[in-house]
Motif scaffolding. Structure first.
Motif, mmCIF file in Angstrom:
data_model
loop_
_atom_site.group_PDB
_atom_site.id
_atom_site.type_symbol
_atom_site.label_atom_id
_atom_site.label_comp_id
_atom_site.label_asym_id
_atom_site.label_seq_id
_atom_site.Cartn_x
_atom_site.Cartn_y
_atom_site.Cartn_z
ATOM 1 N N THR A 137 0.839 -1.193 0.000
ATOM 2 C CA THR A 137 0.000 0.000 0.000
ATOM 3 C C THR A 137 0.878 1.248 0.000
ATOM 4 O O THR A 137 2.091 1.181 0.239
ATOM 5 N N THR A 138 0.259 2.372 -0.276
ATOM 6 C CA THR A 138 1.011 3.633 -0.265
ATOM 7 C C THR A 138 1.628 3.879 1.102
ATOM 8 O O THR A 138 2.778 4.320 1.213
ATOM 9 N N GLN A 139 0.889 3.549 2.148
ATOM 10 C CA GLN A 139 1.386 3.730 3.509
ATOM 11 C C GLN A 139 2.603 2.839 3.767
ATOM 12 O O GLN A 139 3.583 3.263 4.382
ATOM 13 N N GLU A 140 2.554 1.606 3.260
ATOM 14 C CA GLU A 140 3.671 0.686 3.458
ATOM 15 C C GLU A 140 4.894 1.127 2.666
ATOM 16 O O GLU A 140 6.027 0.984 3.131
ATOM 17 N N LYS A 141 4.681 1.632 1.478
ATOM 18 C CA LYS A 141 5.807 2.154 0.699
ATOM 19 C C LYS A 141 6.461 3.325 1.421
ATOM 20 O O LYS A 141 7.685 3.450 1.459
#
Length: 625
Positions: A335-339
């Motif tokens: 996810t964008t948050q994980e990236k």
């Protein structure tokens, strides 16, 4: 072990009393890294005392601790506090003029050393305690031994002044390097763990390796390598990442013992991979006088070969079992948050390199890395401010890890002091030279065996310090480059964690894999075989280390070709028939040998095999459909 409930800030009075200890430890580490050492004596002795109290008190208030166990812990705390307090008084008297130790000084020093021995037994293990006890006894009674191994004798007063009441023993150079440089990186690792970076790196590794036949096993290697370089402990890495990777490797179709071995070997190798190298690089920089960046540069190619060999072994095993890549299998993307969560890992590591290239000290670079990771973590995940338990977990884990390594290197200080006073290290070096009769190969074999024996059951940093002091001079005397000799020791100190019978990393992986510990350790030994050969490769072909005086492009190319040939042949031998297996194994060893004809024959065999099996090779690093 520490009780899980102990780390809950909602605990009772005992846990609230412990909170200031953790805060002081972390604050001291950050202040020292950012603003420098304000009092060398206070930092060395105070940090040791604080680390000891933290470890003892944490054990004392653990919920499962019996009343007499807690009483014993409190007695040890009082003993450490009294002994370190006495240090300040005696050290001042010794500096101001002649001073003979009184009986009370001897008693306090022995109490402090006894408490240290018990702490080391708990947090490091019995082997280091035994080594320290033997060395201490050797200092006192070595005068009755034969002249070849004996010495003129040291009385108890002189020994305790050196070991306890000076900067030559427990509070010597190792603890100085740890308090001034290494602890900030220990805190950096704890911070990344609290920010959840490890889970993201693991998921990223699985995504990047889905095109390989080994799939999840390759992901475990990549994730453990990334995490292990900052964790500083093979066992901690196995426990931290193995609970996720090992079940997935088994699910992929590999045996339980193979799954545990992959994690054990990959986790151990994290301490060989720049830039952090499990903090041993900073100790090595101080001992050798070689800059930290040059040490990282020297370690880069050997570490790459170590992990490349693991990938090769996994691919061979996957092909033997008839596995294929699952590149078309649906995966859960980051996810964008994980990236974004990768940024507190990537940016601070880049910042460390840039700052050190510009001349900053490792400690200051670590300080700004912690600041950068903290700021990025809060920007990416502002809800952290509403989750004090996670932030407190970072403080507790950082203080606990800092305390553990402080106690370990304090014990090593005893060994260093005795070696310096008795000349034991030089005698050992002379013995190796006599037995080896000037043969570098025999001396290296003896040094490797000694490293494996002395390193068993110990973390890498104390194992490295002990081994290099005992055996380093012998190898350097035979003309080996300083950096090559030290990296040789680091490799075998690290690999002792997967070498039977005391294969700590393998034994830590076994219960997670639900496999026989002996089988896991034997399989680990097989998977790490290239790791045992790489040190010989860069000793005989130092251009692999890039920074040696004898470096040349031509010799580097030869070293790369022969090392790749060794990995090819030795990896392939485990997936071939019995008759050919021994040929591959022998020629693989020959590729790294110092004999030009043997190297040429091995390279020729590799070329022949590649030409013969250009479409269907017995050794496949990756199989893409």
């Amino acid at each position: 072990m520490f009780s899980r409930n102990f780390f809950d800030i909602k605990g009772g009075v005992g846990k609230w009393i412990a909170a200031p200890l953790f805060i002081v430890m972390v604050s001291s580490v950050v202040y020292t890294a950012g603003w420098g050492i304000y009092d060398d004596t206070l930092i060395r002795v105070g940090t040791f005392c604080l680390a000891s109290v933290i470890l003892l008190y944490a054990k004392c208030i653990a919920s499962q601790r019996s009343w007499y166990g807690r009483l014993f812990d409190l007695i040890l705390i009082a003993g450490i506090a009294a002994a370190t307090y006495r240090y300040f008084w005696v050290a001042e008297e010794l500096e101001s003029g002649l001073y003979e130790l009184e009986n009370i000084d001897i008693i306090y020093a022995l109490i402090g050393l006894t408490a240290l021995a018990e702490l080391v037994r708990r947090v490091v293990g019995t082997p280091l305690v035994i080594v320290c006890a033997v060395v201490f006894a050797y200092a006192l009674y070595g005068n009755v031994l034969p002249s070849a191994v004996g010495h003129t004798g040291i009385d108890i007063n002189e020994l305790l002044i050196t070991v306890w009441y000076s900067f030559d023993g427990v509070f010597g150079r190792p603890i100085a390097v740890v308090t001034s440089t290494i602890l900030i990186f220990i805190l950096f690792g704890a911070l990344l763990e609290a920010l959840g970076v490890g889970d993201v790196l693991l998921k990223l590794a699985f995504g990047l390796t889905r095109r390989f036949a080994g799939g999840d096993a390759h992901a475990a290697v990549l994730a453990s390598g990334l995490f292990g370089t900052i964790s500083g402990s093979a066992v901690a890495n196995v426990v931290g990442t193995g609970v996720i990777t090992i079940p997935m490797i088994k699910k992929r179709g590999f045996s339980a013992s193979f799954a545990g071995a992959v994690e054990a070997v990959a986790s151990s190798g994290g301490q060989l991979m720049p830039p952090i190298m499990g903090a041993v690089a900073f100790i090595m920089a101080d001992v050798t006088g070689i800059s930290y960046l040059n040490i990282c540069l020297a370690a880069l190619i050997p570490a790459f070969f170590y992990y490349a060999s693991l990938f090769a072994f996994i691919s061979c095993e996957a092909n033997r079992l008839g596995m294929s890549s699952k590149k078309d299998e649906a995966t859960i993307p980051l996810t964008t948050q994980e990236k974004l969560k990768c940024l507190p890992f990537v940016i601070p590591l880049g910042l460390i390199v840039v700052l050190m290239i510009n001349g900053s000290s490792p400690a200051l670079a670590g300080f700004w890395a912690v600041i950068a990771a903290s700021v990025l973590g809060l920007i990416i995940e502002p809800q952290l401010l509403r989750e004090p338990n996670r932030l407190w977990q970072m403080v507790v884990n950082g203080a606990k890890s800092a305390s553990t390594i402080t106690v370990a290197v304090a014990a090593v200080g005893i060994i260093i002091a005795v070696m310096n006073n008795t000349g034991l290290g030089l005698r050992f070096a002379e013995a190796i030279q006599i037995v080896g009769e000037g043969s570098l190969f025999i001396s290296l074999i003896m040094m490797a065996l000694g490293c494996l024996v002395l390193g068993m059951g110990m973390p890498t940093v104390p194992a490295y310090l002990i081994i290099i002091l005992v055996m380093g001079p012998a190898v350097e005397a035979l003309g080996v480059d300083t950096i090559a000799a030290h990296l040789f020791v680091v490799y075998y100190a690290v690999l002792s964690s997967v070498t039977p019978p005391v294969a700590l990393a393998a034994f830590a992986a076994a219960p997670i894999a639900q496999a026989n510990p002996i089988k896991v350790s034997i399989t680990s030994l097989r998977l790490a075989i290239i790791g045992f050969l790489i040190p010989f490769a860069f000793v005989y072909q130092p251009s692999l280390l890039l920074i040696t005086d004898s470096f040349s492009i031509g010799s580097l190319v030869i070293a790369l070709v022969t090392t790749v040939s060794a990995i090819y042949l030795i990896s392939a031998c485990f997936s071939t028939k019995e008759a050919i297996r021994w040929l591959y194994l022998a020629t693989g060893f020959a590729a790294i040998s110092p004999f030009i004809m043997a190297q040429s024959a091995a390279v020729a065999l590799v070329i022949f095999l590649c030409l013969k099996n250009i479409k269907k090779s017995s050794f496949v690093v990756s199989k893409i459909k």
